[in-house]
Design a protein around this motif. Structure first.
Motif, PDB file in Angstrom:
ATOM      1  N   ASN A   1      77.046 -35.491 -54.099  1.00  0.00           N
ATOM      2  CA  ASN A   1      75.732 -36.002 -53.689  1.00  0.00           C
ATOM      3  C   ASN A   1      75.739 -37.524 -53.595  1.00  0.00           C
TER       4      ASN A   1
ATOM      5  N   VAL B   1      82.693 -27.055 -56.471  1.00  0.00           N
ATOM      6  CA  VAL B   1      81.549 -27.815 -55.943  1.00  0.00           C
ATOM      7  C   VAL B   1      80.489 -28.019 -57.028  1.00  0.00           C
ATOM      8  N   ALA B   2      80.264 -26.992 -57.830  1.00  0.00           N
ATOM      9  CA  ALA B   2      79.277 -27.116 -58.910  1.00  0.00           C
ATOM     10  C   ALA B   2      79.712 -28.163 -59.932  1.00  0.00           C
TER      11      ALA B   2
ATOM     12  N   SER C   1      79.241 -31.759 -58.290  1.00  0.00           N
ATOM     13  CA  SER C   1      78.070 -31.882 -57.406  1.00  0.00           C
ATOM     14  C   SER C   1      77.508 -33.305 -57.400  1.00  0.00           C
TER      15      SER C   1
END
Length: 482
Positions: A357, A349-350, A353
């Motif tokens: 988003n 996810v990092a 990201s």
């Protein structure tokens, strides 16, 4: 009253000999039939000592002597099974028991010697056969059973109860019989027994059963109909043989063979792609170089040099892609270690990201049923990365992408599922090339058709499998069995 001659004649017809013992003088009179069986003692020889030392088998001498002395002292009970040596030097079984009578006011005991050799031998044969049956059944984990189709009663022998983890006093109710078959094999079990009961069709099948405590295992079930005198089926008789270890080895071997076959196929495919791609670029490059050498126009040569630059870039990109694939293979050299699903998901996810988003994607995870797994961390992260980015890239237009990720155990086997609400894939059209190299399905210009190829390669090289279910415009679920 019968005299001795008449009595001896009658008893001889039944192969029964006897002694008459005067309890006062301890004198023994052998019947003629007894003497004909074992021979008469020599004159001046004590019959009882001759009997004990030369006729009675040594294993029974002590007990016989004790019982005989008790008889002389007035005891009424005398019953022994003994072995006597006949005149042909062969031992035979006799049952020796006493009859007590009064004769001319004298106490007289009568000992009968009944030939029981045939029944004793039959008994030994039955016991011996039963012993070998029991030992064979124990060694091969093979239990017998019988279903009375008239009274609806089920009988299991001790070995069947043992392999099903049931106590020896366990009695199975007919209506509960299906609980001992694997849920996905109950229909098969019903079919086998119904056909045998209704049509007399025997069966020999490998089927999953379940022990009393819920452990699934494989058995080879064999059943045959039992008929009455009117040729009506009144029952089914058969055996269950525990083949769980061999069956699992067979399944694992077949899985390994399937994986090897798949890997060989992919390796062949990879070699084909490498050959095709590099040859394509090299051919173009050779052609352009030839055109440059043949051209006499400076402007044309400059344009051709631009083509060389373009070909060079494409060749470099192709080599980079192929190198990425090879790099993933090298990860296999790393050792497995305990990896938390949540940690791997956090890393992924990092790293994406901005994509999450930008597309307002929502990622929901549930690792409560299985938090960790022994795996190569980079593989797990790569698998999650490919499946999540695919789910976002192929979102349904006008719908925010939602990705649900969960891990769990099923039959002690770890699983990971990644589901999305995206465009879905027409598996009827593309199912067979779902994980193929350079296979794309949605005309996305960014798609290269490598992600799922690498994902399946990673899963299978770690000994797992990956499957997919999908509905167009509804979504897709990838299920990974580790």
């Amino acid at each position: 009253m019968l005299n001795d001659l008449q009595l001896n004649s009658i008893l001889e017809d039944f192969d029964i000999a006897y002694w008459k013992i005067d309890l006062l003088t301890q004198e023994i009179t052998w019947s003629e039939h007894f003497a004909s069986l074992v021979g008469a003692p020599a004159p001046q020889t004590s019959p009882i000592e001759h009997f004990l030392n030369h006729i009675l088998h040594r294993d029974y001498r002590y007990d016989f002597r004790v019982a005989y002395e008790n008889l002389l002292e007035g005891a009424t009970g005398f019953s022994q099974e003994i072995k006597l040596k006949l005149q042909n030097d062969k031992y035979r079984w006799f049952e020796c028991r006493n009859l007590k009578s009064r004769d001319n006011n004298k106490e007289t005991a009568v000992l009968l010697f009944v030939n029981i050799h045939q029944s004793k031998r039959d008994q030994y044969t039955i016991e011996e056969n039963f012993f070998y049956y029991r030992e064979t059944a124990e060694m091969t984990s093979t239990g017998g059973w019988y279903v009375d189709t008239v009274t609806k009663a089920i009988y299991w022998d001790d070995v069947t109860k043992k392999i099903l983890d049931c106590p020896q006093d366990f009695h199975l109710n007919y209506d509960e019989r299906l609980r001992f078959y694997g849920r996905d094999h109950q229909e098969k079990a019903i079919s086998l027994f119904d056909k045998c009961e209704k049509y007399g069709i025997p069966f020999k099948e490998e089927i999953k059963m379940v022990t009393l405590y819920g452990r699934e295992f494989w058995v080879r079930a064999t059943g045959k109909p039992v008929y009455n005198e009117e040729q009506e089926i009144i029952g089914i008789r058969g055996v269950f043989q525990d083949i769980d270890e061999n069956k699992n080895n067979e399944i694992n071997l077949q899985n390994s063979l399937d994986i090897i076959a798949t890997q060989n196929s992919r390796l062949f495919n990879f070699a084909h792609v490498v050959s095709h791609n590099l040859r394509s670029h090299s051919s173009n490059l050779s052609l352009v170089v030839q055109l440059v050498s043949e051209s006499r126009d400076a402007k044309e040569k400059i344009e051709l040099l631009d083509n060389i630059s373009s070909i060079s870039e494409n060749l470099d990109a192709a080599i980079t892609q192929l190198n990425d694939m090879v790099s993933h293979q090298n990860l296999l050299k790393k050792e497995r270690r305990q990896v938390a699903f949540s940690n791997s998901l956090d890393v992924v996810v990092a790293s994406i990201s901005s994509l999450i988003n930008r597309e307002s994607a929502r990622i929901v995870s549930d690792f409560s049923n299985l938090k960790e797994i022994m795996y190569i961390p980079e593989y797990l992260e790569s698998i999650l990365l490919n499946l999540i980015t695919n789910a976002i890239r192929y979102k349904q237009p006008g719908r925010k992408p939602v990705i649900f990720i969960q891990s769990y155990l099923k039959n002690d086997q770890p699983y990971l599922e990644v589901s999305d609400n995206g465009m879905g894939i027409d598996l009827d059209r593309h199912g067979d090339k779902m994980f193929g190299m350079y296979k794309t399905f949605h005309h996305n210009p960014d798609a290269k058709g490598i992600g799922l190829f690498i994902t399946r390669n990673q899963v299978e090289t770690m000994g797992g499998t990956i499957s997919v279910t999908s509905t167009v415009n509804i979504g897709t679920t990838f299920k990974i069995k580790f």
